[in-house]
Motif scaffolding. Structure first.
Motif, PDB file in Angstrom:
ATOM      1  N   PHE A  35      -7.648  33.078  18.630  1.00 44.39           N
ATOM      2  CA  PHE A  35      -6.388  33.274  17.950  1.00 44.39           C
ATOM      3  C   PHE A  35      -6.767  34.260  16.769  1.00 44.39           C
ATOM      4  CE2 PHE A  35      -5.842  29.152  19.738  1.00 44.39           C
ATOM      5  CZ  PHE A  35      -4.713  29.348  20.467  1.00 44.39           C
ATOM      6  N   ARG A  36      -5.859  34.954  16.322  1.00 48.30           N
ATOM      7  CA  ARG A  36      -5.964  36.021  15.074  1.00 48.30           C
ATOM      8  C   ARG A  36      -5.400  35.232  13.771  1.00 48.30           C
ATOM      9  NH1 ARG A  36      -8.536  40.322  16.719  1.00 48.30           N
ATOM     10  NH2 ARG A  36      -8.277  40.996  18.732  1.00 48.30           N
ATOM     11  N   THR A  37      -4.334  34.473  14.162  1.00 47.03           N
ATOM     12  CA  THR A  37      -3.324  33.990  13.140  1.00 47.03           C
ATOM     13  C   THR A  37      -3.499  32.473  13.139  1.00 47.03           C
ATOM     14  OG1 THR A  37      -1.165  34.044  14.079  1.00 47.03           O
ATOM     15  CG2 THR A  37      -2.115  36.247  13.099  1.00 47.03           C
ATOM     16  N   ALA A  38      -3.264  31.852  11.829  1.00 47.51           N
ATOM     17  CA  ALA A  38      -3.053  30.608  11.747  1.00 47.51           C
ATOM     18  C   ALA A  38      -1.779  29.862  12.600  1.00 47.51           C
ATOM     19  CB  ALA A  38      -3.252  30.003  10.573  1.00 47.51           C
ATOM     20  N   LYS A  39      -0.854  30.627  12.248  1.00 52.40           N
ATOM     21  CA  LYS A  39       0.542  30.372  12.976  1.00 52.40           C
ATOM     22  C   LYS A  39       0.612  30.506  14.221  1.00 52.40           C
ATOM     23  CE  LYS A  39       5.524  31.930  12.627  1.00 52.40           C
ATOM     24  NZ  LYS A  39       6.517  32.790  12.337  1.00 52.40           N
ATOM     25  N   ARG A  40       0.042  31.137  14.950  1.00 54.85           N
ATOM     26  CA  ARG A  40      -0.174  31.386  16.459  1.00 54.85           C
ATOM     27  C   ARG A  40      -1.050  30.137  16.811  1.00 54.85           C
ATOM     28  NH1 ARG A  40       2.317  31.750  21.177  1.00 54.85           N
ATOM     29  NH2 ARG A  40       0.762  32.390  22.607  1.00 54.85           N
ATOM     30  N   GLN A  41      -2.015  29.749  16.240  1.00 56.08           N
ATOM     31  CA  GLN A  41      -3.058  28.842  16.537  1.00 56.08           C
ATOM     32  C   GLN A  41      -2.242  27.470  16.608  1.00 56.08           C
ATOM     33  OE1 GLN A  41      -6.405  28.498  14.214  1.00 56.08           O
ATOM     34  NE2 GLN A  41      -7.964  27.910  15.846  1.00 56.08           N
ATOM     35  N   GLU A  42      -1.636  27.326  15.391  1.00 59.64           N
ATOM     36  CA  GLU A  42      -0.795  25.892  15.184  1.00 59.64           C
ATOM     37  C   GLU A  42       0.249  25.556  16.481  1.00 59.64           C
ATOM     38  OE1 GLU A  42       0.442  26.041  11.468  1.00 59.64           O
ATOM     39  OE2 GLU A  42      -1.502  26.106  10.350  1.00 59.64           O
ATOM     40  N   LYS A  43       0.681  26.813  16.503  1.00 59.38           N
ATOM     41  CA  LYS A  43       1.985  26.583  17.509  1.00 59.38           C
ATOM     42  C   LYS A  43       1.193  26.206  19.129  1.00 59.38           C
ATOM     43  CE  LYS A  43       5.638  29.418  19.607  1.00 59.38           C
ATOM     44  NZ  LYS A  43       6.548  30.870  19.716  1.00 59.38           N
ATOM     45  N   GLU A  44       0.021  27.142  19.508  1.00 62.95           N
ATOM     46  CA  GLU A  44      -0.372  26.831  20.576  1.00 62.95           C
ATOM     47  C   GLU A  44      -1.085  25.325  20.820  1.00 62.95           C
ATOM     48  OE1 GLU A  44      -0.562  28.180  24.458  1.00 62.95           O
ATOM     49  OE2 GLU A  44       0.680  29.305  22.840  1.00 62.95           O
ATOM     50  N   LEU A  45      -1.714  24.945  19.839  1.00 62.26           N
ATOM     51  CA  LEU A  45      -2.180  23.695  19.762  1.00 62.26           C
ATOM     52  C   LEU A  45      -1.151  22.678  19.999  1.00 62.26           C
ATOM     53  CD1 LEU A  45      -4.686  22.081  19.609  1.00 62.26           C
ATOM     54  CD2 LEU A  45      -4.400  22.103  16.839  1.00 62.26           C
ATOM     55  N   LEU A  46      -0.007  22.747  19.542  1.00 62.57           N
ATOM     56  CA  LEU A  46       1.027  21.706  19.633  1.00 62.57           C
ATOM     57  C   LEU A  46       1.497  21.669  21.278  1.00 62.57           C
ATOM     58  CD1 LEU A  46       3.310  22.265  16.554  1.00 62.57           C
ATOM     59  CD2 LEU A  46       1.947  20.391  17.058  1.00 62.57           C
ATOM     60  N   PHE A  47       1.589  23.082  21.749  1.00 69.28           N
ATOM     61  CA  PHE A  47       2.075  23.202  23.321  1.00 69.28           C
ATOM     62  C   PHE A  47       0.920  22.635  23.994  1.00 69.28           C
ATOM     63  CE2 PHE A  47       1.790  25.621  26.848  1.00 69.28           C
ATOM     64  CZ  PHE A  47       2.974  25.314  27.671  1.00 69.28           C
ATOM     65  N   VAL A  48      -0.399  22.765  23.561  1.00 68.17           N
ATOM     66  CA  VAL A  48      -1.091  22.413  24.555  1.00 68.17           C
ATOM     67  C   VAL A  48      -1.632  20.861  24.416  1.00 68.17           C
ATOM     68  CG1 VAL A  48      -3.247  22.872  23.258  1.00 68.17           C
ATOM     69  CG2 VAL A  48      -3.487  23.361  25.681  1.00 68.17           C
ATOM     70  N   GLU A  49      -1.339  20.417  23.404  1.00 75.04           N
ATOM     71  CA  GLU A  49      -1.431  18.690  23.349  1.00 75.04           C
ATOM     72  C   GLU A  49      -0.491  18.370  24.060  1.00 75.04           C
ATOM     73  OE1 GLU A  49      -3.586  16.969  22.036  1.00 75.04           O
ATOM     74  OE2 GLU A  49      -4.740  17.987  20.647  1.00 75.04           O
ATOM     75  N   LYS A  50       0.809  18.576  24.246  1.00 74.09           N
ATOM     76  CA  LYS A  50       1.942  18.250  24.932  1.00 74.09           C
ATOM     77  C   LYS A  50       1.387  18.491  26.424  1.00 74.09           C
ATOM     78  CE  LYS A  50       6.861  19.027  26.172  1.00 74.09           C
ATOM     79  NZ  LYS A  50       7.772  19.992  25.955  1.00 74.09           N
ATOM     80  N   CYS A  51       0.946  19.472  26.738  1.00 72.44           N
ATOM     81  CA  CYS A  51       0.415  19.646  28.260  1.00 72.44           C
ATOM     82  C   CYS A  51      -0.628  18.644  28.580  1.00 72.44           C
ATOM     83  CB  CYS A  51      -0.196  21.333  28.457  1.00 72.44           C
ATOM     84  SG  CYS A  51       1.196  22.366  28.477  1.00 72.44           S
ATOM     85  N   ARG A  52      -1.639  18.711  27.591  1.00 75.73           N
ATOM     86  CA  ARG A  52      -2.721  17.494  28.007  1.00 75.73           C
ATOM     87  C   ARG A  52      -1.920  15.896  28.271  1.00 75.73           C
ATOM     88  NH1 ARG A  52      -7.919  16.798  24.651  1.00 75.73           N
ATOM     89  NH2 ARG A  52      -6.476  17.348  22.870  1.00 75.73           N
ATOM     90  N   THR A  53      -1.060  15.706  27.401  1.00 77.23           N
ATOM     91  CA  THR A  53      -0.285  14.426  27.741  1.00 77.23           C
ATOM     92  C   THR A  53       0.347  14.431  28.978  1.00 77.23           C
ATOM     93  OG1 THR A  53      -0.055  14.262  25.423  1.00 77.23           O
ATOM     94  CG2 THR A  53       1.268  12.951  26.798  1.00 77.23           C
ATOM     95  N   GLU A  54       1.181  15.376  29.282  1.00 77.90           N
ATOM     96  CA  GLU A  54       1.982  15.517  30.322  1.00 77.90           C
ATOM     97  C   GLU A  54       1.140  15.862  31.829  1.00 77.90           C
ATOM     98  OE1 GLU A  54       5.646  17.935  30.094  1.00 77.90           O
ATOM     99  OE2 GLU A  54       5.909  17.109  27.939  1.00 77.90           O
ATOM    100  N   PHE A  55       0.335  16.734  31.737  1.00 77.10           N
ATOM    101  CA  PHE A  55      -0.255  17.334  32.985  1.00 77.10           C
ATOM    102  C   PHE A  55      -1.666  16.891  33.041  1.00 77.10           C
ATOM    103  CE2 PHE A  55       3.203  20.277  31.365  1.00 77.10           C
ATOM    104  CZ  PHE A  55       3.903  19.838  32.620  1.00 77.10           C
TER     105      PHE A  55
END
Length: 85
Positions: A35-55
């Motif tokens: 990640f180059r930007t904090a905004k992108r990093q935060e967005k992706e972390l939220l998504f991947v946390e959801k993927c950890r829970t679901e998949f």
């Protein structure tokens, strides 16, 4: 689904690397999303946390220091990474 894409990504990347003569650039042990930007990093972390829970997707969160210890030749301006296993 996303889980199906991830499931097949290692096999597909290996095939593409072999076909292009780039196998020597890939090593086992997962892959990094940097990640180059904090905004992108935060967005992706939220998504991947959801993927950890679901998949059950496994990953580690790396801060800039941990990323640069793992891959010292990457741009020092990178903020961190997700290390998918």
């Amino acid at each position: 689904s996303y889980a199906t894409l991830i499931k097949h990504s290692v096999t597909e990347h290996r095939y593409l690397a072999e076909a292009s003569g780039a196998s020597h650039l890939i090593r086992a042990g997962g892959w990094l999303e940097v990640f180059r930007t904090a905004k992108r990093q935060e967005k992706e972390l939220l998504f991947v946390e959801k993927c950890r829970t679901e998949f059950g997707i496994q990953f580690d969160t790396l801060d800039a220091s941990a990323l640069h210890r793992l891959e010292p030749d990457l741009d020092q301006k990178l903020l961190g990474a997700l290390h998918y296993k």
